[in-house]
Design a protein around this motif. Structure first.
Motif, PDB file in Angstrom:
ATOM      1  N   ALA A 172     -26.820   0.817  -7.152  1.00 53.00           N
ATOM      2  CA  ALA A 172     -27.296  -0.060  -5.676  1.00 53.00           C
ATOM      3  C   ALA A 172     -28.584  -0.457  -5.995  1.00 53.00           C
ATOM      4  CB  ALA A 172     -27.459   0.633  -4.361  1.00 53.00           C
ATOM      5  N   VAL A 173     -29.440   0.620  -7.087  1.00 56.82           N
ATOM      6  CA  VAL A 173     -30.652   0.517  -7.000  1.00 56.82           C
ATOM      7  C   VAL A 173     -30.539  -1.223  -8.251  1.00 56.82           C
ATOM      8  CG1 VAL A 173     -32.821   0.486  -7.898  1.00 56.82           C
ATOM      9  CG2 VAL A 173     -31.268   2.034  -6.705  1.00 56.82           C
ATOM     10  N   ARG A 174     -30.027  -1.171  -8.989  1.00 60.57           N
ATOM     11  CA  ARG A 174     -29.435  -1.690 -10.291  1.00 60.57           C
ATOM     12  C   ARG A 174     -29.775  -3.429  -9.260  1.00 60.57           C
ATOM     13  NH1 ARG A 174     -25.793   0.932 -14.999  1.00 60.57           N
ATOM     14  NH2 ARG A 174     -26.570  -1.353 -16.561  1.00 60.57           N
ATOM     15  N   LEU A 217     -31.277   4.286 -16.962  1.00 57.28           N
ATOM     16  CA  LEU A 217     -32.465   4.748 -16.216  1.00 57.28           C
ATOM     17  C   LEU A 217     -33.404   4.645 -17.709  1.00 57.28           C
ATOM     18  CD1 LEU A 217     -30.471   8.074 -16.232  1.00 57.28           C
ATOM     19  CD2 LEU A 217     -31.822   6.301 -14.311  1.00 57.28           C
ATOM     20  N   GLN A 218     -34.795   4.518 -17.701  1.00 56.91           N
ATOM     21  CA  GLN A 218     -35.989   4.496 -18.095  1.00 56.91           C
ATOM     22  C   GLN A 218     -37.212   5.426 -18.212  1.00 56.91           C
ATOM     23  OE1 GLN A 218     -36.813   1.382 -19.320  1.00 56.91           O
ATOM     24  NE2 GLN A 218     -38.986   1.442 -19.945  1.00 56.91           N
ATOM     25  N   THR A 219     -36.790   6.138 -17.318  1.00 61.26           N
ATOM     26  CA  THR A 219     -36.781   7.742 -17.267  1.00 61.26           C
ATOM     27  C   THR A 219     -36.440   8.901 -16.755  1.00 61.26           C
ATOM     28  OG1 THR A 219     -39.006   7.942 -15.804  1.00 61.26           O
ATOM     29  CG2 THR A 219     -39.316   7.356 -17.785  1.00 61.26           C
ATOM     30  N   ARG A 270     -34.374  -1.687 -15.425  1.00 59.66           N
ATOM     31  CA  ARG A 270     -34.233  -0.229 -16.001  1.00 59.66           C
ATOM     32  C   ARG A 270     -34.866   0.788 -14.269  1.00 59.66           C
ATOM     33  NH1 ARG A 270     -34.439   0.715 -21.873  1.00 59.66           N
ATOM     34  NH2 ARG A 270     -33.056   2.517 -21.615  1.00 59.66           N
ATOM     35  N   ILE A 271     -34.605   2.139 -14.469  1.00 58.22           N
ATOM     36  CA  ILE A 271     -35.226   3.058 -12.965  1.00 58.22           C
ATOM     37  C   ILE A 271     -34.903   3.671 -13.728  1.00 58.22           C
ATOM     38  CG2 ILE A 271     -34.165   3.451 -11.625  1.00 58.22           C
ATOM     39  CD1 ILE A 271     -31.794   2.088 -11.567  1.00 58.22           C
ATOM     40  N   PRO A 307     -38.823   0.549 -10.423  1.00 61.57           N
ATOM     41  CA  PRO A 307     -38.721   0.712  -9.690  1.00 61.57           C
ATOM     42  C   PRO A 307     -38.386   2.013  -9.707  1.00 61.57           C
ATOM     43  CG  PRO A 307     -36.334   0.481  -9.968  1.00 61.57           C
ATOM     44  CD  PRO A 307     -36.911  -0.681 -10.631  1.00 61.57           C
ATOM     45  N   VAL A 308     -38.918   3.240  -8.535  1.00 60.44           N
ATOM     46  CA  VAL A 308     -38.823   4.775  -8.705  1.00 60.44           C
ATOM     47  C   VAL A 308     -36.901   5.328  -7.658  1.00 60.44           C
ATOM     48  CG1 VAL A 308     -39.539   6.706  -8.652  1.00 60.44           C
ATOM     49  CG2 VAL A 308     -41.196   5.562  -9.244  1.00 60.44           C
ATOM     50  N   LEU A 309     -36.419   6.224  -7.745  1.00 60.87           N
ATOM     51  CA  LEU A 309     -35.876   6.580  -7.377  1.00 60.87           C
ATOM     52  C   LEU A 309     -35.599   7.416  -6.837  1.00 60.87           C
ATOM     53  CD1 LEU A 309     -32.445   5.835  -6.248  1.00 60.87           C
ATOM     54  CD2 LEU A 309     -31.635   6.409  -7.536  1.00 60.87           C
ATOM     55  N   ILE A 310     -35.379   7.844  -6.313  1.00 55.87           N
ATOM     56  CA  ILE A 310     -35.865  10.029  -6.179  1.00 55.87           C
ATOM     57  C   ILE A 310     -34.692  10.655  -5.554  1.00 55.87           C
ATOM     58  CG2 ILE A 310     -37.235  11.756  -4.881  1.00 55.87           C
ATOM     59  CD1 ILE A 310     -39.247  10.156  -5.071  1.00 55.87           C
ATOM     60  N   VAL A 311     -33.809  11.290  -5.756  1.00 63.71           N
ATOM     61  CA  VAL A 311     -32.559  12.310  -5.747  1.00 63.71           C
ATOM     62  C   VAL A 311     -33.135  13.980  -5.344  1.00 63.71           C
ATOM     63  CG1 VAL A 311     -30.262  12.483  -5.479  1.00 63.71           C
ATOM     64  CG2 VAL A 311     -31.441  11.037  -7.197  1.00 63.71           C
TER      65      VAL A 311
END
Length: 583
Positions: A296-298, A333-335, A305-306, A232-236
């Motif tokens: 939370a995403v995990r 973290l993946q990237t 991985r994220i 998944p993609v998490l944007i901050v």
């Protein structure tokens, strides 16, 4: 590792508050002492530099002779212009400025005058770099006030429109000015922004709130494809403004673009703090922000991985979080993607003009009364940095020509200001801007000194060519701090428009382009201009390049994930959540 000079330990004196708060209101949050010290430094060194006096006198004489020759011959069309405006200066581009001899002569006189003051402000031996830049900047603002384009009698475009409309443009301009002045006095929003309410016209990508704490709501967006990338993609985003710059209208939403291409997207929506949050610091924003969101995403995507992405200050905080996780050997973290985000603040660009010890102390005094900095005060500094586009062009277009500039989604977002807790903002300015602790491995977080070399995930870093907030050459310095492969992309546009850059549709920028190159650790040129000279150029938006990079760094596809939101009052809370509506 506490900061002895934080507001909690070294705050403003109560007896000083009334005077300093009054000064702050009058000066729009800019420290008079900081400006005075810069001018004292410049004038003192200039006073004891007779050779510099002679140079400036000679330059003034030559410019006067050049202009006299131009003005004499310009009436007969026999003389080329004696000075060209800077590429970004469009004030004298319209043909009316060349058609009327008096207007052409005035514009040339102004540009020569402007150039002379820049020469006078710079190159004085002994003046500190910061003071020189501040003097040059403030002098430029003062000179720009007197541009012939700002006055009815000396602007040929305005004169032509006045004759053509019988003065209706000036009447309309007066009405526009009165409307804006009343809005400012009332503290209300600018005209037209109500059209772009989140959840109605902007921030409309379907999703739900899946996590909430005191500082953030975490949004998960509904899938648009049967299968999605495993990671998944998490944007901050930055908390200086609302998150939805990355989910504007459907035509220019980065979130919608990613979802449509098979990504599971999560977005952090920051709470708009109030006086009760004055004690929240950078550590609170780290723990309750990206670290809490990652956890939370995990939990929502077990075993995955994220791909984490951060924009502006959100990217800086994400880099800190990535270094903290790398130190723990946590493989969450993946990237990591950093969008217009600095981690080395040694050369922060024109925004750094407003940040020195005097200015930070002045802001601390300003924040002491209410416990936060109002976002509208920060907007004033950004307007000064880009005053030609945000101040003077508006004066001409709306108040002299009598036109009305349509409110755009980006403009409405820009007016949706947020507040910054006093402690957090003080720590951010002192530790990052004044002391550059993050780049020098002296930034305290999670009980340790942060080292950016601990980041373990590959980096995708985006800079924008005309960025006044995070200059791309400053963003580029990540190459010397990270010990992982860095894919660096430089896109056309500025801090906002360069990022919100849809590849197609009505909001696509036809002249958009970018440069892109990937380097293994230590292989990138140390000089950003050397990178610029050799990096290949591509036409169009950078979004497809990032999507392809994310896919290359993913492990395949899985079935689309069901979004289960927080249930309140018997129903899941839909995106854009509740924090985005806080005034």
């Amino acid at each position: 590792m506490s900061d002895a000079r934080s507001p909690a330990n070294h705050g403003p004196e109560p007896l000083d508050q009334p005077l300093k708060h009054g000064l702050a209101r009058l000066a729009n949050g800019i420290s008079p002492a900081s400006v005075a010290m810069a001018y004292a430094d410049w004038l003192a060194h200039l006073a004891v530099s007779p050779a510099r006096h002679a140079e400036l006198a000679g330059s003034a004489w030559r410019k006067a002779l050049t202009w006299s020759h131009y003005a004499t011959h310009n009436w007969r069309g026999e003389c080329a212009r004696c000075i060209e405006p800077l590429p970004q200066d469009k004030r004298f581009t319209p043909h009316e400025w060349q058609e009327l001899p008096f207007a052409a002569a005035l514009s040339q006189a102004f540009l020569l005058h402007d150039r002379w003051w820049n020469e006078a402000a710079t190159g004085v031996r002994g003046v500190s770099r910061h003071h020189e830049e501040l003097v040059a900047f403030t002098l430029r603002q003062f000179v720009d006030m007197w541009s012939p384009s700002n006055f009815v009698a000396t602007n040929p475009q305005v004169l032509k429109e006045t004759v053509a409309t019988g003065g209706a443009n000036l009447a309309n301009g007066w009405r526009n000015w009165s409307r804006d002045a009343l809005a400012v006095l009332a503290g209300g929003p600018p005209r037209g922004v109500e059209v772009f309410r989140p959840g109605a016209a902007v921030a409309v990508t379907p999703g739900k709130v899946v996590f909430r704490n005191h500082l953030i709501e975490l949004l998960q967006y509904e899938p648009a494809t049967g299968e999605v990338q495993a990671e998944p993609v998490l944007i901050v985003p930055s908390w200086i403004m609302k998150y939805y710059i990355l989910d504007l209208t459907p035509a220019d939403s980065l979130v919608r673009y990613l979802v449509a291409r098979g990504h599971t997207v999560f977005m952090v929506s920051w709470r708009n703090p109030g006086s009760e949050d004055r004690g929240l610091g950078m550590e609170d924003y780290l723990q309750l922000g990206p670290l809490a969101a990652l956890q939370a995403v995990r939990e929502l995507c077990p075993g995955a991985r994220i791909h984490a992405a951060g924009y502006c200050l959100g990217g800086t905080l994400l880099a800190i979080a990535a270094a903290v996780l790398g130190r723990r050997e946590d493989a969450a973290l993946q990237t990591v993607t950093l969008l217009a985000a600095q981690v080395d603040f040694h050369e922060p660009g024109e925004l750094g003009l407003f940040i020195d010890e005097s200015q930070v102390a002045f802001l601390e005094d300003l924040m002491a009364e209410r416990g936060y900095l109002d976002g509208r005060q920060m907007a004033g500094a950004f307007q000064l940095i880009n005053s030609k586009d945000l101040v003077w062009s508006k004066l001409v277009h709306e108040y002299l020509m009598g036109a009305q500039t349509p409110v755009t989604a980006l403009g409405a977002w820009n007016a949706d200001a947020t507040r910054l807790p006093a402690r957090m903002h003080s720590e951010y300015l002192r530790r990052l801007y004044l002391r550059n602790e993050l780049a020098e491995d002296r930034y305290p977080a999670a009980g340790h000194w942060v080292q950016l070399s601990d980041m373990a995930a590959p980096l995708f870093v985006v800079g924008t060519e005309r960025d006044h907030v995070s200059p791309w050459r400053s963003v580029y310095k990540i190459h010397g701090l990270a010990h992982v492969p860095v894919s660096f992309l430089l896109t056309s546009g500025g801090h906002n428009v360069g990022i919100v850059n849809a590849p197609s549709g009505p909001r696509a920028h036809p002249q958009a382009s970018y440069r892109f190159e990937t380097h293994e650790r230590g292989q990138a040129p140390a000089d950003p201009d050397a990178w610029l000279a050799r990096a290949p150029s591509f036409a169009g938006s950078w979004w497809p390049c990032w999507h392809e990079w994310l896919v290359r760094h993913s492990t395949g596809k899985v079935a689309a994930r069901t979004v289960t939101g927080i249930v309140e009052n018997g129903h899941p809370t839909p995106a854009p959540g509740t924090y985005v509506y806080q005034d």
